[in-house]
Motif scaffolding. Structure first.
Motif, PDB file in Angstrom:
ATOM      1  N   ARG A   1       0.819  -1.189   0.000  1.00  0.00           N
ATOM      2  CA  ARG A   1       0.000   0.000   0.000  1.00  0.00           C
ATOM      3  C   ARG A   1       0.869   1.261   0.000  1.00  0.00           C
ATOM      4  N   GLU A   2       1.933   1.229   0.733  1.00  0.00           N
ATOM      5  CA  GLU A   2       2.875   2.357   0.796  1.00  0.00           C
ATOM      6  C   GLU A   2       3.502   2.598  -0.579  1.00  0.00           C
ATOM      7  N   ARG A   3       3.766   1.545  -1.292  1.00  0.00           N
ATOM      8  CA  ARG A   3       4.362   1.638  -2.615  1.00  0.00           C
ATOM      9  C   ARG A   3       3.396   2.345  -3.588  1.00  0.00           C
ATOM     10  N   PHE A   4       2.117   1.977  -3.540  1.00  0.00           N
ATOM     11  CA  PHE A   4       1.124   2.623  -4.392  1.00  0.00           C
ATOM     12  C   PHE A   4       0.941   4.087  -4.011  1.00  0.00           C
ATOM     13  N   ARG A   5       1.059   4.345  -2.744  1.00  0.00           N
ATOM     14  CA  ARG A   5       0.902   5.709  -2.272  1.00  0.00           C
ATOM     15  C   ARG A   5       2.028   6.593  -2.804  1.00  0.00           C
ATOM     16  N   ARG A   6       3.249   6.106  -2.736  1.00  0.00           N
ATOM     17  CA  ARG A   6       4.393   6.856  -3.269  1.00  0.00           C
ATOM     18  C   ARG A   6       4.246   7.048  -4.781  1.00  0.00           C
ATOM     19  N   TRP A   7       3.844   5.989  -5.448  1.00  0.00           N
ATOM     20  CA  TRP A   7       3.671   6.071  -6.895  1.00  0.00           C
ATOM     21  C   TRP A   7       2.587   7.096  -7.233  1.00  0.00           C
ATOM     22  N   GLY A   8       1.532   7.116  -6.485  1.00  0.00           N
ATOM     23  CA  GLY A   8       0.449   8.073  -6.690  1.00  0.00           C
ATOM     24  C   GLY A   8       0.901   9.508  -6.471  1.00  0.00           C
ATOM     25  N   LEU A   9       1.706   9.726  -5.409  1.00  0.00           N
ATOM     26  CA  LEU A   9       2.223  11.077  -5.149  1.00  0.00           C
ATOM     27  C   LEU A   9       3.161  11.525  -6.273  1.00  0.00           C
ATOM     28  N   ARG A  10       3.999  10.601  -6.747  1.00  0.00           N
ATOM     29  CA  ARG A  10       4.913  10.934  -7.850  1.00  0.00           C
ATOM     30  C   ARG A  10       4.128  11.236  -9.126  1.00  0.00           C
ATOM     31  N   ALA A  11       3.098  10.448  -9.389  1.00  0.00           N
ATOM     32  CA  ALA A  11       2.282  10.679 -10.577  1.00  0.00           C
ATOM     33  C   ALA A  11       1.567  12.023 -10.471  1.00  0.00           C
ATOM     34  N   LEU A  12       1.069  12.320  -9.272  1.00  0.00           N
ATOM     35  CA  LEU A  12       0.393  13.595  -9.069  1.00  0.00           C
ATOM     36  C   LEU A  12       1.361  14.769  -9.246  1.00  0.00           C
TER      37      LEU A  12
END
Length: 105
Positions: free
Chosen positions: A2-13
């Motif tokens: 879940r933390e990995r998706f969260r980081r990826w989401g922040l980077r994408a944003l």
């Protein structure tokens, strides 16, 4: 995970924000890059035209000053532009000739 998706989401944003900011910088706003380039070219053309007109104005001012104060300039202008002659002189005019050798008058 879940933390990995969260980081990826922040980077994408953040990446999307940079893309939007770049798009706005190039195409958005009151003056976009193309408007600024066109205005710069127009400014250069106007500066060049202003320099040309300033030069022309200066030369006309010098000519006017000469015609007001210089006797030789006044006499030359009267002779060349108006065909004036002094007493005792003879005025000779040449008529243009066409290709067949006849006068165009």
């Amino acid at each position: 995970m879940r933390e990995r998706f969260r980081r990826w989401g922040l980077r994408a944003l953040a990446g999307g924000g940079f893309v939007l900011a770049g798009y706005y910088l190039v195409f958005g706003g009151v003056y976009n890059v193309f408007d600024v380039r066109n205005m710069r070219m127009e400014h250069e053309d106007l500066v060049e035209r202003l320099d040309s007109l300033t030069s022309r104005t200066d030369s006309l001012a010098q000519r006017a000053d000469s015609l007001e104060s210089d006797r030789l300039t006044i006499e030359r202008a009267a002779r060349e532009e108006h065909g004036m002659i002094q007493e005792g002189e003879v005025l000779v005019r040449f008529h243009p000739v066409d290709e067949e050798g006849t006068s165009e008058e």
